[in-house]
Design an enzyme around this catalytic site. Structure first.
Site, mmCIF file in Angstrom:
data_model
loop_
_atom_site.group_PDB
_atom_site.id
_atom_site.type_symbol
_atom_site.label_atom_id
_atom_site.label_comp_id
_atom_site.label_asym_id
_atom_site.label_seq_id
_atom_site.Cartn_x
_atom_site.Cartn_y
_atom_site.Cartn_z
ATOM 1 N N GLU A 284 0.834 -1.207 0.000
ATOM 2 C CA GLU A 284 0.000 0.000 0.000
ATOM 3 C C GLU A 284 0.867 1.255 0.000
ATOM 4 O OE1 GLU A 284 -3.514 0.011 -0.209
ATOM 5 O OE2 GLU A 284 -2.918 -2.026 -0.770
ATOM 6 N N TRP A 287 2.080 1.627 -3.503
ATOM 7 C CA TRP A 287 1.006 2.217 -4.325
ATOM 8 C C TRP A 287 1.021 3.735 -4.185
ATOM 9 C CZ3 TRP A 287 -2.164 1.023 -8.154
ATOM 10 C CH2 TRP A 287 -2.522 -0.311 -8.393
ATOM 11 N N TRP A 315 -21.223 10.087 -20.237
ATOM 12 C CA TRP A 315 -21.796 9.915 -18.909
ATOM 13 C C TRP A 315 -23.201 10.486 -18.854
ATOM 14 C CZ3 TRP A 315 -18.791 6.655 -16.542
ATOM 15 C CH2 TRP A 315 -17.412 6.679 -16.760
ATOM 16 N N ASN A 353 -11.031 1.789 3.074
ATOM 17 C CA ASN A 353 -10.534 1.657 1.712
ATOM 18 C C ASN A 353 -11.390 0.721 0.860
ATOM 19 O OD1 ASN A 353 -8.400 2.270 -0.286
ATOM 20 N ND2 ASN A 353 -8.048 0.064 -0.178
ATOM 21 N N TRP A 371 -16.633 9.949 -13.245
ATOM 22 C CA TRP A 371 -15.785 9.704 -12.072
ATOM 23 C C TRP A 371 -15.279 11.001 -11.447
ATOM 24 C CZ3 TRP A 371 -10.779 11.514 -12.450
ATOM 25 C CH2 TRP A 371 -10.263 11.725 -13.733
ATOM 26 N N TRP A 394 -9.863 6.939 -8.149
ATOM 27 C CA TRP A 394 -11.070 7.123 -8.959
ATOM 28 C C TRP A 394 -10.853 6.664 -10.397
ATOM 29 C CZ3 TRP A 394 -16.013 7.772 -7.922
ATOM 30 C CH2 TRP A 394 -16.354 8.110 -6.617
#
Length: 488
Positions: A284, A287, A315, A353, A371, A394
């Site tokens: 993590e 990341w 969208w 998360n 998004w 996102w």
């Protein structure tokens, strides 16, 4: 070693600690006298709502930072100069007032921060001063971990493998700031005001203490020590929102009240000793570095898809889309796990998360909404909001980003609820109107038997909403919507 500069100024930003702080360390080593400043930047603060937990978190963390600097200096009037101004103008003005030769700060690769720093650098140069910046917020940044062809990684696993091959004691070691504390200067008269109150900054208290979110360096250390007692179970416990599984350190990493080197050094050592939980947490942290380097190399992701083809997606828009978005924001979707997660972020500024992935998938792939709408909402609400990680998360959920989930992977909010909150403990905490439903009925109350609803005092459409979309039908619409990017 003789100092390079007679005096310098450390500009604290997202690094609110004394220990293992790169800019502070380099300033103390290179300057005979060092002043320290934090600017409540009006360009950032003025657009915010007047009750913002992050401003209160920063304010309380500055109190601890001020105390830490005074203790380190041993000076009766040592400590932190705190300003409330436009930083791009105030830093050069303060540097001139203090007659320093250099300003020291840590890197911030967000586009607006880079533009601000370029302005400050130019203004300082005009005064015959320098702006010196350093890596502090990550283990590796910018171009430090690249492919063999010297290009940035766009897939996480190869990046992680390269990160692990490169990391060693040098990159994980702490800066020994305390050795040079004697070089901290006393604050000049007229600059000894201390940390202003929230009210003086034009903000209101947010009840941060009631959320049991500890602030400052001491708060970070207490949370870190608590997490180390649980870190070995992190890989199993982190996905269940009703379980004390996460580290809860994200806000401290965001504002630098916890050293990322301490976090990574500890996780790396524990993972090398065989802890699967520590290895997962280290991933993590990697990341986190990955998303920072994505932002540094691809600033177009601020406002646009990493994969340009995904900007061709049509969208939902108009009044119906606005109504769907409002229901999502307010936790009125009719899907309990989604609504409980939105209640959590709205009430606390935190979201688990796993739930961030669930609600993001729901917004984009059940409701068909852009998004970027969700990204903006999280940016306003999250205590730990960080542009790179928020944008990366996102874009991952919408399948438009680096190493994102495939467009056809669409989370089912009911099965996610059944899997990760099987007894409904999390849902009951945040949706008390459903608390009396039996476990089996809690995840999809519209399917509950009439007697179950009656005994639980749940009236669908009154005490709890009907689902605003039907998941299977929404999934089919999403697959059609994403047909324009199948090749991607």
């Amino acid at each position: 070693m003789a100092p390079t500069f007679s005096s310098g100024l450390v500009w604290f930003r997202r690094d609110l600690r004394v220990d293992d702080q790169a800019a502070l360390y380099h300033a103390l080593r290179q300057c005979a006298q060092v002043h320290c400043v934090f600017v409540f930047d009006r360009e950032i603060l003025d657009p915010l709502p007047r009750a913002d937990r992050r401003v209160e978190f920063i304010r309380e963390s500055l109190v601890a930072l001020d105390e830490g600097l005074r203790d380190l200096s041993g000076q009766p009037h040592g400590g932190l100069i705190v300003r409330h101004a436009v930083a791009r103008d105030d830093i050069p003005a303060l540097a001139r007032q203090l007659q320093v030769q250099a300003v020291f700060a840590n890197h911030d690769d967000e586009p607006q921060a880079l533009e601000r720093d370029a302005h400050v650098r130019t203004a300082l140069q005009a005064l015959g001063m320098r702006l010196l910046t350093f890596k502090d917020h990550t283990i590796f940044e910018r171009g430090e971990v690249m492919t063999q062809s010297a290009t940035p990684y766009s897939v996480f696993t190869p990046y992680k493998n390269a990160w692990l091959r490169k990391v060693d004691d040098f990159y994980l070691s702490a800066y020994p700031v305390e050795r040079y504390g004697r070089n901290l200067a006393q604050r000049p008269e007229g600059l000894r005001h201390g940390v202003p109150s929230l009210q003086a900054l034009g903000f209101e208290p947010t009840g941060l203490a009631q959320l049991r979110l500890p602030t400052g360096m001491q708060g970070a250390q207490a949370l870190f020590e608590d997490f180390l007692e649980r870190i070995d179970a992190y890989d199993d416990a982190r996905d269940f929102p009703a379980v004390k599984g996460p580290s809860y350190l994200s806000v401290h990493l965001r504002f630098g009240t916890l050293s990322p080197r301490l976090a990574a050094r500890t996780a790396y050592a524990r993972s090398q000793a065989g802890s699967a939980g520590a290895a997962t947490w280290l991933s993590e942290l990697i990341w986190r570095d990955f998303y920072f380097q994505v932002l540094a190399h691809h600033p177009h992701v601020v406002g646009a898809s990493f994969k340009p083809a995904y900007d061709a997606i049509q969208w939902e828009s108009g009044a119906d889309a606005d109504a769907l978005f409002a229901a999502w924001c307010e936790g009125r979707t009719g899907y309990p796990l989604v609504d409980a997660a939105m209640a959590q972020i709205n009430q606390t500024g935190y979201m688990h998360n796993r739930l961030r992935m669930v609600v993001a998938s729901f917004l984009v792939k059940d409701l068909g909404l852009d998004w970027r709408w969700g990204e903006r909402y999280f940016a306003e609400k999250l205590n730990d909001f960080d542009l790179s990680a928020n944008n990366g998360g996102w874009q991952w959920a919408s399948s438009s980003g680096c190493d994102a989930q495939p467009y056809f992977r669409i989370f089912n909010p009911v099965s996610q609820s059944q899997k990760f909150d099987p007894q409904g403990q999390f849902i009951r905490r945040y949706l008390p109107a459903l608390a009396k439903l039996p476990d089996a009925a809690l995840h999809a109350p519209w399917k509950a038997r009439p007697l179950e609803l009656q005994e639980a005092e749940v009236v669908m459409g009154t005490t709890y909403p009907h689902p605003i979309v039907e998941h299977d039908a929404a999934r089919e619409r999403t697959l059609r919507r994403y047909a324009v990017v199948k090749a991607g």
